[in-house]
Design an enzyme around this catalytic site. Sequence first.
Site, PDB file in Angstrom:
ATOM      1  N   ASP A  18      -4.810  -3.746 -19.395  1.00 20.86           N
ATOM      2  CA  ASP A  18      -4.764  -3.999 -20.840  1.00 20.86           C
ATOM      3  C   ASP A  18      -6.076  -3.579 -21.505  1.00 20.86           C
ATOM      4  OD1 ASP A  18      -2.222  -5.172 -20.437  1.00 20.86           O
ATOM      5  OD2 ASP A  18      -3.179  -7.070 -19.908  1.00 20.86           O
ATOM      6  N   ILE A  76      -1.872  -8.227  -8.766  1.00 17.67           N
ATOM      7  CA  ILE A  76      -1.347  -7.219  -9.689  1.00 17.67           C
ATOM      8  C   ILE A  76       0.152  -7.407  -9.887  1.00 17.67           C
ATOM      9  CG2 ILE A  76      -0.903  -4.737  -9.968  1.00 17.67           C
ATOM     10  CD1 ILE A  76      -3.568  -4.214  -8.543  1.00 17.67           C
ATOM     11  N   ARG A 107       8.871  -7.895 -17.649  1.00 19.46           N
ATOM     12  CA  ARG A 107       8.157  -8.315 -16.447  1.00 19.46           C
ATOM     13  C   ARG A 107       8.786  -9.583 -15.878  1.00 19.46           C
ATOM     14  NH1 ARG A 107       4.113  -6.275 -19.787  1.00 19.46           N
ATOM     15  NH2 ARG A 107       2.764  -4.680 -18.866  1.00 19.46           N
ATOM     16  N   ASP A 150       2.421  -2.727   4.119  1.00 16.80           N
ATOM     17  CA  ASP A 150       3.627  -2.644   3.308  1.00 16.80           C
ATOM     18  C   ASP A 150       4.817  -2.836   4.240  1.00 16.80           C
ATOM     19  OD1 ASP A 150       5.754  -1.775   1.434  1.00 16.80           O
ATOM     20  OD2 ASP A 150       4.085  -0.989   0.257  1.00 16.80           O
ATOM     21  N   ILE A 161       1.978   2.050  -6.993  1.00 16.84           N
ATOM     22  CA  ILE A 161       0.608   1.630  -7.312  1.00 16.84           C
ATOM     23  C   ILE A 161      -0.235   1.652  -6.045  1.00 16.84           C
ATOM     24  CG2 ILE A 161      -0.846  -0.262  -8.138  1.00 16.84           C
ATOM     25  CD1 ILE A 161       1.591  -1.254  -9.750  1.00 16.84           C
ATOM     26  N   ALA A 206       0.792  -1.229   0.000  1.00 21.47           N
ATOM     27  CA  ALA A 206       0.000   0.000   0.000  1.00 21.47           C
ATOM     28  C   ALA A 206       0.824   1.280   0.000  1.00 21.47           C
ATOM     29  CB  ALA A 206      -0.937   0.004   1.208  1.00 21.47           C
ATOM     30  N   ASN A 266       3.705  -8.258 -10.834  1.00 21.21           N
ATOM     31  CA  ASN A 266       4.248  -8.884 -12.039  1.00 21.21           C
ATOM     32  C   ASN A 266       5.396  -9.845 -11.732  1.00 21.21           C
ATOM     33  OD1 ASN A 266       2.783  -7.983 -14.345  1.00 21.21           O
ATOM     34  ND2 ASN A 266       3.588  -5.921 -14.002  1.00 21.21           N
ATOM     35  N   HIS A 285      -0.714 -11.231 -19.397  1.00 24.29           N
ATOM     36  CA  HIS A 285      -0.447  -9.834 -19.049  1.00 24.29           C
ATOM     37  C   HIS A 285       1.041  -9.541 -19.213  1.00 24.29           C
ATOM     38  CE1 HIS A 285      -0.996  -5.934 -17.265  1.00 24.29           C
ATOM     39  NE2 HIS A 285      -0.178  -6.202 -16.249  1.00 24.29           N
TER      40      HIS A 285
END
Length: 351
Positions: free
Chosen positions: A185, A152, A122, A69, A48, A44, A154, A212
Amino acid sequence: RRRHRPATEIFFAMLAATMKTLTPRAMSVAAQHNRGFKVAVLGAAGGIGQPLSLLMKLNPMVTELSCFDVAPVTPGVAADLSHCSSNAKCFGYTGEDLGKAVKDCQLVVIPAGVPRKPGMTRDDLFNTNASIVATLIDACAKNCPKAMLLIISNPVNSTVPIASAVLKKHGVYDPRKLLGVTTLDVVRARTFVSQAKGLDVNKVKVTVIGGHAGTTIVPLLSQVDPTMKFEDSERDALTHRIMFGGDEVVKAKAGGGSATLSMAYAGAEMAGSVLRALNGEKGVTECSFVESTVTDAKFFSSPVTLGKEGVDTVHGYGTVNAYEQKLIDDMLPDLKAQADKGFEWAKEKGY
């Protein structure tokens, strides 16, 4: 005398207009029978995570927002968010409090991990982010085993298989509740197509399937709603830009990070759809990277209809043209290999 509209009401009126383009039914901002949800954002304090947490704080269906976090600033992020005039209570956790952060959550969104830098794929993020995702999912399996989990971090094509392996080890894997977020996307596709054609972005729908990462991202421009035609050169350019939109941002930030604001926007859009479905709204459909039998890939992104228990229906991708079918056929070996890499890593780590 005109009534003053709170900022949150204005924000969600605008957000509702966007979300109408993705769902058969309109989002009701007023939502007369909203159920309150406890939501966690893991990562958090990151690029992002912070804007994503803000957007979740403003969602009227969220009554408790848990921010975790490893960064020591995280309690401060939560304190900052708590000053926003919305109904969600906000709590910040760091260090050894991961279990407490996700305890009894109905939805956990995971953007945690290191970002890409110029020249990185990624897949270059794999080793670091694989460990991070496994640790976070392990805590979810123990403390909120029935939660919806949105990945989310990657490379999604590998981290989602890793998450499934961790959940299986704990005996709590439910394929309806584990989703890789490919919404960015779709967001890019409808943005780029609407710009190219001079249309209202809120009235354009584009299905994006596959995975993705790079060429595993396959936009189905033949299915765009409203129906439109593309010259071959325009189709090629749009397809490439949608596939490699992330690289465009990484390059533009010149070493300063990757797509954060647009990813937070897309993540909040997907999380909002999940909450609406959990709340009983019917016909909520989004593209997402899930366990699938649509192709021979174990995980594949295609439209899914969401419900009160997670994914209700995984849909096929319908009729495609020869150009799109070749893109699908060409990328499937890579998509399966990236998933296998995740499974193999999990096996080596004892999951």
